[in-house]
Each structure stands twice: as structure tokens, then as C-alpha cells.
Design an enzyme around this catalytic site. Structure first.
Site, PDB file in Angstrom:
ATOM      1  N   LYS A 102      13.884 -12.110  34.483  1.00 46.45           N
ATOM      2  CA  LYS A 102      14.025 -12.337  33.033  1.00 46.45           C
ATOM      3  C   LYS A 102      15.433 -11.958  32.545  1.00 46.45           C
ATOM      4  O   LYS A 102      16.020 -12.662  31.715  1.00 46.45           O
ATOM      5  CB  LYS A 102      12.950 -11.511  32.304  1.00 46.45           C
ATOM      6  N   ASP A 132      -0.536  -1.471  16.544  1.00 49.22           N
ATOM      7  CA  ASP A 132       0.888  -1.642  16.224  1.00 49.22           C
ATOM      8  C   ASP A 132       1.203  -0.592  15.159  1.00 49.22           C
ATOM      9  O   ASP A 132       0.304  -0.137  14.439  1.00 49.22           O
ATOM     10  CB  ASP A 132       1.164  -3.061  15.679  1.00 49.22           C
ATOM     11  N   ASN A 158      17.912 -14.536  33.560  1.00 50.18           N
ATOM     12  CA  ASN A 158      17.640 -15.735  32.756  1.00 50.18           C
ATOM     13  C   ASN A 158      18.293 -15.605  31.377  1.00 50.18           C
ATOM     14  O   ASN A 158      18.961 -16.520  30.898  1.00 50.18           O
ATOM     15  CB  ASN A 158      16.124 -15.914  32.600  1.00 50.18           C
TER      16      ASN A 158
HETATM   17  P1  NAD Z   1       9.275  -7.904  17.413  1.00 51.51           P
HETATM   18  O1  NAD Z   1      10.249  -6.865  16.981  1.00 51.51           O
HETATM   19  O2  NAD Z   1       8.983  -9.071  16.532  1.00 51.51           O
HETATM   20  O3  NAD Z   1       7.853  -7.227  17.790  1.00 51.51           O
HETATM   21  C1  NAD Z   1       7.728  -5.965  18.378  1.00 51.51           C
HETATM   22  C2  NAD Z   1       6.469  -5.315  17.852  1.00 51.51           C
HETATM   23  O4  NAD Z   1       6.316  -4.034  18.489  1.00 51.51           O
HETATM   24  C3  NAD Z   1       6.520  -5.054  16.340  1.00 51.51           C
HETATM   25  O5  NAD Z   1       5.326  -5.522  15.716  1.00 51.51           O
HETATM   26  C4  NAD Z   1       6.634  -3.539  16.241  1.00 51.51           C
HETATM   27  O6  NAD Z   1       6.036  -3.001  15.081  1.00 51.51           O
HETATM   28  C5  NAD Z   1       5.890  -3.117  17.504  1.00 51.51           C
HETATM   29  N1  NAD Z   1       6.229  -1.760  17.919  1.00 51.51           N
HETATM   30  C6  NAD Z   1       7.462  -1.208  18.063  1.00 51.51           C
HETATM   31  N2  NAD Z   1       7.342   0.087  18.456  1.00 51.51           N
HETATM   32  C7  NAD Z   1       6.017   0.338  18.551  1.00 51.51           C
HETATM   33  C8  NAD Z   1       5.258   1.497  18.899  1.00 51.51           C
HETATM   34  N3  NAD Z   1       5.856   2.641  19.216  1.00 51.51           N
HETATM   35  N4  NAD Z   1       3.913   1.394  18.886  1.00 51.51           N
HETATM   36  C9  NAD Z   1       3.289   0.223  18.558  1.00 51.51           C
HETATM   37  N5  NAD Z   1       3.962  -0.893  18.211  1.00 51.51           N
HETATM   38  C10 NAD Z   1       5.305  -0.827  18.201  1.00 51.51           C
HETATM   39  O7  NAD Z   1       9.820  -8.429  18.848  1.00 51.51           O
HETATM   40  P2  NAD Z   1       9.426  -9.784  19.616  1.00 51.51           P
HETATM   41  O8  NAD Z   1      10.372 -10.863  19.226  1.00 51.51           O
HETATM   42  O9  NAD Z   1       7.961  -9.988  19.518  1.00 51.51           O
HETATM   43  O10 NAD Z   1       9.837  -9.366  21.116  1.00 51.51           O
HETATM   44  C11 NAD Z   1       9.031  -8.511  21.909  1.00 51.51           C
HETATM   45  C12 NAD Z   1       9.620  -8.518  23.326  1.00 51.51           C
HETATM   46  O11 NAD Z   1       9.610  -9.864  23.837  1.00 51.51           O
HETATM   47  C13 NAD Z   1      11.074  -8.047  23.399  1.00 51.51           C
HETATM   48  O12 NAD Z   1      11.279  -7.282  24.565  1.00 51.51           O
HETATM   49  C14 NAD Z   1      11.857  -9.354  23.435  1.00 51.51           C
HETATM   50  O13 NAD Z   1      13.127  -9.184  24.069  1.00 51.51           O
HETATM   51  C15 NAD Z   1      10.929 -10.242  24.226  1.00 51.51           C
HETATM   52  N6  NAD Z   1      11.045 -11.697  23.980  1.00 51.51           N
HETATM   53  C16 NAD Z   1      11.183 -12.201  22.705  1.00 51.51           C
HETATM   54  C17 NAD Z   1      11.301 -13.582  22.519  1.00 51.51           C
HETATM   55  C18 NAD Z   1      11.476 -14.187  21.134  1.00 51.51           C
HETATM   56  O14 NAD Z   1      11.788 -15.405  21.048  1.00 51.51           O
HETATM   57  N7  NAD Z   1      11.260 -13.445  20.044  1.00 51.51           N
HETATM   58  C19 NAD Z   1      11.228 -14.464  23.611  1.00 51.51           C
HETATM   59  C20 NAD Z   1      11.045 -13.927  24.885  1.00 51.51           C
HETATM   60  C21 NAD Z   1      10.949 -12.551  25.054  1.00 51.51           C
END
Ligand code: NAD
Length: 298
Positions: A170, A30, A173
Site C-alpha cells: 500500500k 468511534d 502504491n
Molecule cells: P477519516 O479521518 O475520515 O476517518 C478516520 C476515523 O477514525 C474517524 O471517524 C475518526 O473519528 C476515527 N478515529 C480516530 N481516532 C480514533 C480513536 N482513537 N478511536 C476511535 N476512532 C478513532 O479517514 P479515512 O479517509 O476514512 O481513512 C482511514 C484510513 O484509510 C487512513 O489510514 C487512510 O490513509 C486510508 N485510506 C483512505 C482513503 C480515502 O480515499 N479516504 C483511501 C484509501 C485508504
């Protein structure tokens, strides 16, 4: 199995932990060091780049915010594609647009590897519990190979079709869930302004066709208690609705209600609420109406 995990945020962090807990080796990356350190403390190995992850594992899982992030992680000299071993499988679990998924899938296949998409449904709590809904797209035999890893993260599994079909599922949804959430918040604020109590509205609505899971499960858990910490950030909901409308446009489908939902989220973005939970749409409508709707916490 040896899995790589790239993107250790709200969702990816607990998902990677659940793979570890099930006895698989996990190699993580990350851009946020704190997120990497937390996984390393839980027993994961650490790689210096997405390329190194791909070089060291059979299955490369990505859980990143948006399509450009996935393209960045796969492309370039330090990207996944540069290190991918023939026979490996890439599992993108981010929510992105299906066209990007299919484009990256073609690049993956050109390296002699395979790709499936498996965006997830439900909330951060379900990511911790390992009970996510998995919406999967890709060839059946590749999906079957990935099942032992997918089953560490989710309990409701749906093979939706070819590569990209998980993303299509998705996006519709989330457009629907967000529309129901926004409409429910508006209705609660309207009723409060009209002098009705939350308790009365809940008791009446739970007997009619207006009842829904946002009112039953999601809103009482946080927004109706005044908790707007993420969870699911408003900027991610905004991104998902944008992608869903983009998909509707490219398929020639009219989505006037979806456009209204998106306009509401855009208002939230402009109000500086992007990093808060999307439940903060309730607060935005409350402030505009001059009322507050809360569960009484005696
Ligand atoms: P988040 O922002 O908390 O996590 C994303 C992670 O990706 C971060 O740790 C960030 O540092 C990392 N990242 C970003 N660019 C990067 C790169 N170039 N290299 C390496 N790491 C990198 O987001 P999240 O809430 O975990 O969501 C992730 C995905 O899941 C999204 O597409 C979101 O729409 C989907 N999602 C989220 C939820 C929710 O409730 N949070 C539920 C379902 C789906």
C-alpha cells in the site's frame, strides 16, 4: 459472522455498512458520536470502547488515520488488547507503517488471537460500492477465515505475504500514485501557462507514454472541476508518503523522486490545505502560476 468496526470515517463508515448489508452483525466504536449514530441507524450495535468491541466479536476491524491512532486503539485499559478473546482475529485496514503492524501483531498473538493487515486501494466511491482493492498480509489460513468479511468491502483481492506485506504494498502504491498525481497537476498548469488548452493537452497526452489514471480518471472527477472537498485528505497523502519514505530509508533504498513528492505535499500542509482533498495540489500550483485549469462545464 460478528464483526467489530472501529473508525467510521470517510472509508470506515461505508465499509461497515457494506458488512451489515451482507447480513453480518456489526458492533461499532468511534470517538465521533455522529459517525456512531449513523451506523446505529443502519442497524449496527454500539460499544462504549475498543475493549468492549473486542469482548463482543470474533473479528475486530480497525480503519483509523495513522499508526499512533492504531496503537492508541489497541493499547491501554480500554483498548482492543484488553478485551480480545482467544481465537479472535484483528484486521487492521488503516494505512500505517509495517513495523507498527508487526509489533501490534505480536501483542495480539500473545493474547491467543491472530492479526492480518488489509489496507485498501481506490477511493471513497469504491468504499461505498464495496469494490476496494485489498492488499492483505498474514497467515494464509487466517486470511481465508476473514475472506467472507473482506469480500463485503472489496472486489480486487491480493494476498501479498506475511503480516505487514499489505502495508508495504500500500505504501509504495500511494507514493507512486501521489507522484503521478503531483506531476500531472504540475504539467497541466505548465501547459495552461504556455497557452495550451486542457482539451488539447488531454487529446495529445492520451496517445503518449505520459497518459495515466490520475489524468484519465481522478483529476476530471473533482480537481479539474474545481471540487477540492475530501475524498482523500491531503494530510493522509502526506502521512502515506512520509511512511513510504521511512520504509525506503529503513530498507536502504534511495527515493529522490518520492522525496520531491513529499516536499510538495509538505508545501500544501504549510499552506493550510491539510483537510482538503489532495487534489488541491492542483489549486496550489495554479495560484502560484496565476492560471486556472478547468474542464469547461457547458
Ligand atoms: P477519516 O479521518 O475520515 O476517518 C478516520 C476515523 O477514525 C474517524 O471517524 C475518526 O473519528 C476515527 N478515529 C480516530 N481516532 C480514533 C480513536 N482513537 N478511536 C476511535 N476512532 C478513532 O479517514 P479515512 O479517509 O476514512 O481513512 C482511514 C484510513 O484509510 C487512513 O489510514 C487512510 O490513509 C486510508 N485510506 C483512505 C482513503 C480515502 O480515499 N479516504 C483511501 C484509501 C485508504
Amino acid at each position: 459472522m460478528i464483526a467489530g468496526f472501529i473508525g467510521l470515517g470517510t472509508m470506515g463508515g461505508p465499509m461497515a455498512r457494506n458488512i451489515l448489508k451482507n447480513g453480518h452483525e456489526v458492533v461499532v466504536f468511534d470517538v465521533v458520536q455522529k459517525a456512531v449514530d449513523a451506523l446505529a441507524a443502519a442497524g449496527a450495535r454500539v460499544a462504549a470502547s475498543p475493549r468492549e468491541v473486542a469482548q463482543r466479536v470474533d473479528y475486530v476491524i480497525t480503519m483509523l488515520p495513522d499508526s499512533p491512532d492504531v496503537e492508541r486503539v489497541f493499547g491501554g485499559p480500554d483498548g482492543v488488547l484488553a478485551g480480545l478473546r482467544p481465537g479472535s482475529v484483528c484486521i487492521d485496514m488503516s494505512t500505517i507503517d509495517p513495523d507498527t503492524t508487526r509489533r501490534i501483531g505480536a501483542q495480539v498473538r500473545a493474547k491467543g488471537a491472530e492479526m492480518i493487515d488489509s489496507p485498501v486501494g481506490k477511493t471513497a466511491d469504491a468504499a461505498v460500492a464495496g469494490t476496494l482493492t485489498l492488499m492483505v498480509g498474514g497467515p494464509a489460513e487466517v486470511v481465508a477465515r476473514c475472506r467472507p468479511l473482506l469480500d463485503c468491502m472489496g472486489s480486487d483481492f491480493f494476498h501479498c505475504g506475511d503480516l505487514g506485506a499489505g502495508q508495504s504494498m500500500k505504501l509504495l502504491n500511494n507514493l507512486l500514485a501521489q507522484t503521478i498525481g503531483s506531476a500531472s497537476a504540475e504539467a497541466m498548469v505548465l501547459g495552461t501557462k504556455a497557452g495550451l488548452t486542457l482539451d488539447l493537452m488531454t487529446r495529445v497526452l492520451s496517445t503518449t507514454m505520459a497518459w495515466n489514471k490520475q489524468l484519465e480518471v481522478n483529476m476530471p472527477k473533482k480537481p479539474l472541476k474545481g471540487d477540492f472537498t475530501p475524498g482523500f485528505m491531503l494530510k493522509l497523502a502526506h502521512k502515506d508518503c512520509r511512511l513510504a519514505l521511512q520504509m525506503a530509508h529503513s530498507l536502504g533504498v534511495q527515493a529522490p523522486i518520492g522525496r520531491a513528492t513529499f516536499a510538495g505535499l509538505e508545501e500544501g500542509m504549510q499552506a493550510g490545505l491539510k483537510d482538503l482533498d489532495v487534489g488541491v495540489m492542483l489549486k496550489l500550483r495554479e495560484e502560484q502560476a496565476g492560471v486556472t485549469v478547468r474542464i469547461s462545464q457547458a
